[in-house]
Design an enzyme around this catalytic site. Structure first.
Site, PDB file in Angstrom:
ATOM      1  N   ASP A  10       1.290  56.519 103.178  1.00  0.00           N
ATOM      2  CA  ASP A  10       1.163  58.007 102.454  1.00  0.00           C
ATOM      3  C   ASP A  10      -0.228  58.345 102.453  1.00  0.00           C
ATOM      4  OD1 ASP A  10       2.383  60.163 100.974  1.00  0.00           O
ATOM      5  OD2 ASP A  10       1.339  59.263  99.244  1.00  0.00           O
ATOM      6  N   ASP A  12      -1.911  61.945 100.115  1.00  0.00           N
ATOM      7  CA  ASP A  12      -2.201  62.070  98.727  1.00  0.00           C
ATOM      8  C   ASP A  12      -1.793  61.062  97.724  1.00  0.00           C
ATOM      9  OD1 ASP A  12      -3.103  64.370 100.109  1.00  0.00           O
ATOM     10  OD2 ASP A  12      -1.401  65.564  99.320  1.00  0.00           O
ATOM     11  N   ASP A 220       3.256  55.980  96.784  1.00  0.00           N
ATOM     12  CA  ASP A 220       2.612  56.259  95.406  1.00  0.00           C
ATOM     13  C   ASP A 220       3.832  56.999  94.602  1.00  0.00           C
ATOM     14  OD1 ASP A 220       1.794  58.873  96.353  1.00  0.00           O
ATOM     15  OD2 ASP A 220       1.098  59.181  94.504  1.00  0.00           O
TER      16      ASP A 220
END
Length: 274
Positions: A10, A12, A220
C-alpha cells in the site's frame, strides 16, 4: 526473470507518510530491493498517474495495481509476455482491467445519493481548492489524483450507521462497493479488489520467473484486507496514533511502528533483507 520475493505494498500510511505523502524515508530501502531484483509493486487506491509519479521518484519499473485492484498496469518494457494477453494501452503501459469504468460509478453515485438523500461528495463534485484543503494534496499535484479510471474517492459523506449500511446496499445492487481507506472512502466495482488483482498478477509472474517466489504484503488500513489475505506473509503497520486497523488474516504480523518507519522495519528485520 529471477526473483524469490515479491513485495506488494500500500502507499498512503505504509510506504508513504500518511499526512505528507513523503516517500523519502523508505526510498533507500526501495533502491536496495530494486538493485537486488526484488519487485516492489504498488497496490493502492491511488490512480495510475499518481502511482507513476511515485515510481519515477523511486526509480521503479514494475507492475502497479491501481484504484484498489480495479486494474493492473504493466510497463511495456517489463516483460514481452504480457503483450500477448488482452489489454488496453495507456501511454507506455499495458492496462488490464477487472471492473466497470468511472462514468458508470458517477452516474450511479449521483442517483443513489439523491434517492437516499445523503451528502456524498467526491473528487468529481468539489473544486480544486476544496479537494486540496481536505486531502492535503497540493493544487499542482491534484491532476494526478483526480484522473481516475475505475473508482471515486468520497471526501465528504455520511458514513455512520444506518446511512452507511443504506449506501452499501444501494451500491451492492449495481455491483459497486464502498471501502474505507486510511483517510477516505473509495467506491469501486464489486468484482475488483486488491487480493483478486494480486492473484491475477501472481499467476502470470509465475510464467516468467525462473523459480518459486514468496509474496509479502504491507498495509495499514481496512482496504488492505484482501491484499493481506492473499499474500504469503502479511504485515500491518500502525496508524500515526499507534492504533491498528481491525484486520484479522492468517499469519498476520503487526508492526509497532507507523507508516514508512514500520515499512522499513519489515524489510530490514522480517524478510531476510540485509
Amino acid at each position: 526473470m529471477n526473483f524469490d520475493q515479491v513485495i506488494y505494498t500500500d502507499l498512503d500510511g505504509s510506504l508513504l507518510e500518511l499526512n505528507t505523502y513523503d516517500h523519502q524515508l523508505a526510498a533507500p530501502i526501495v533502491k536496495k530491493l530494486s538493485d537486488r531484483g526484488t519487485p516492489v509493486i504498488f497496490c493502492s487506491s491511488k490512480t495510475l498517474a499518481e502511482q507513476q509519479y511515485y515510481q519515477e521518484l523511486l526509480d521503479l519499473h514494475t507492475p502497479m495495481i491501481i484504484e484498489n485492484g480495479a486494474g493492473v498496469v504493466i510497463p511495456r518494457k517489463f516483460h514481452p509476455y504480457f503483450e500477448d494477453l488482452p489489454h488496453r494501452i495507456i501511454d507506455n503501459y499495458l492496462l488490464f482491467s477487472f471492473t466497470k469504468g468511472y462514468n458508470f460509478i458517477l452516474e450511479n453515485l449521483d442517483r443513489i445519493r439523491k434517492e437516499l438523500d445523503l451528502q456524498l461528495l467526491g473528487y468529481h463534485d468539489l473544486k480544486t481548492s476544496e479537494i486540496s484543503e481536505l486531502t492535503g494534496i497540493s493544487v499542482d499535484d491534484l491532476e494526478r489524483t483526480t484522473n481516475r479510471l475505475f473508482s471515486e474517492t468520497l471526501l465528504v459523506g455520511e458514513f455512520q450507521a444506518p446511512n452507511f449500511q443504506k449506501l452499501r446496499q444501494a451500491l451492492f445492487e449495481v455491483d459497486l462497493q464502498c471501502t474505507p481507506g486510511s483517510k477516505f472512502y473509495t467506491i469501486s466495482g464489486l468484482s475488483s479488489n486488491k487480493g483478486k488483482a494480486i492473484r491475477w498478477l501472481n499467476s502470470h509472474l509465475m510464467q516468467i520467473n525462473t523459480k518459486k517466489f514468496t509474496t509479502i504484503g504491507i498495509g495499514d488500513s481496512f482496504n488492505d484486507l484482501s491484499m493481506l489475505a492473499e499474500v504469503d506473509r502479511p504485515f500491518l503497520v500502525q496508524k500515526p496514533d499507534r492504533s491498528f486497523a481491525k484486520i484479522e488474516v492468517r499469519n498476520l504480523q503487526r508492526i509497532e511502528n507507523p507508516g514508512p518507519i514500520g515499512w522499513n522495519e519489515i524489510i530490514e528485520q522480517y524478510i531476510g533483507f540485509s
